[in-house]
Design a protein around this motif. Structure first.
Motif, PDB file in Angstrom:
ATOM      1  N   CYS A  18      39.121  52.282  37.179  1.00  0.00           N
ATOM      2  CA  CYS A  18      38.373  52.803  38.046  1.00  0.00           C
ATOM      3  C   CYS A  18      37.520  53.922  37.481  1.00  0.00           C
ATOM      4  O   CYS A  18      38.135  54.882  36.957  1.00  0.00           O
ATOM      5  N   CYS A  75      38.770  57.390  39.733  1.00  0.00           N
ATOM      6  CA  CYS A  75      40.273  57.889  39.778  1.00  0.00           C
ATOM      7  C   CYS A  75      40.916  57.394  38.514  1.00  0.00           C
ATOM      8  O   CYS A  75      42.089  57.871  38.300  1.00  0.00           O
ATOM      9  N   CYS A 100      38.116  50.910  42.109  1.00  0.00           N
ATOM     10  CA  CYS A 100      39.265  50.378  42.685  1.00  0.00           C
ATOM     11  C   CYS A 100      39.067  50.399  44.191  1.00  0.00           C
ATOM     12  O   CYS A 100      37.988  50.931  44.841  1.00  0.00           O
ATOM     13  N   CYS A 110      38.615  53.736  46.090  1.00  0.00           N
ATOM     14  CA  CYS A 110      37.426  54.396  45.965  1.00  0.00           C
ATOM     15  C   CYS A 110      36.095  53.771  46.366  1.00  0.00           C
ATOM     16  O   CYS A 110      35.281  54.469  46.733  1.00  0.00           O
TER      17      CYS A 110
HETATM   18 ZN   LIG Z   1      39.765  54.585  42.186  1.00  0.00          ZN
END
Ligand SMILES: [Zn+2]
Length: 129
Positions: A85, A88, A117, A120
């Motif tokens: 991701c 994050c 992801c 997010c």
């Molecule tokens: Zn993420």
């Protein structure tokens, strides 16, 4: 005395309502305009990055376009983004995100795609709305 007061209470609450509405209008007007300007800035920046006019972007937005991303393209973005991701660093629940939103005319060129992801991605769409 009481009857005088109660006869005043209706106009008074109407006045309060009008003041509240006016206040909301005064606050919301500039906010909505500001929000609109932010969107337009993002639109122009994206249009410029593609060498398009603003009108061209709007045409593109209204066209019937497919959102589907081929497995080959998906694999390419996954590899480029290191299977992570881009917000994050998570390696699970990955989806492809259009950096400049698809709904506003964003395309499938690799530099407009990134891995995010689910969490997010959801956060991002909240921020846009
Ligand atoms: Zn993420």
């Amino acid at each position: 005395m009481e009857s005088v007061l109660s006869s005043f209470s209706i106009p008074y609450s109407l006045g309060a309502l009008l003041v509240a509405l006016l206040g909301m209008f005064l606050l919301f007007g500039p906010y909505a305009r500001w929000k609109q300007q932010q969107l337009q800035k993002k639109d122009s920046a994206y249009a410029q990055s593609k060498g398009w006019s603003y009108e061209r972007l709007q045409e593109e937005r209204n066209k019937k376009r497919s959102r589907a991303i081929s497995s080959r393209l998906r694999k390419m973005i996954l590899e480029r983004d290191n299977h992570q991701c881009q917000q994050c660093g998570s390696r699970t629940d990955l989806t492809i995100d259009h950096i400049f939103p698809f709904s506003r005319g964003g395309g499938k060129e690799p530099n407009n795609l990134q891995m995010l992801c689910h969490r997010c991605n959801a956060k991002k769409s909240d921020a846009i709305l």
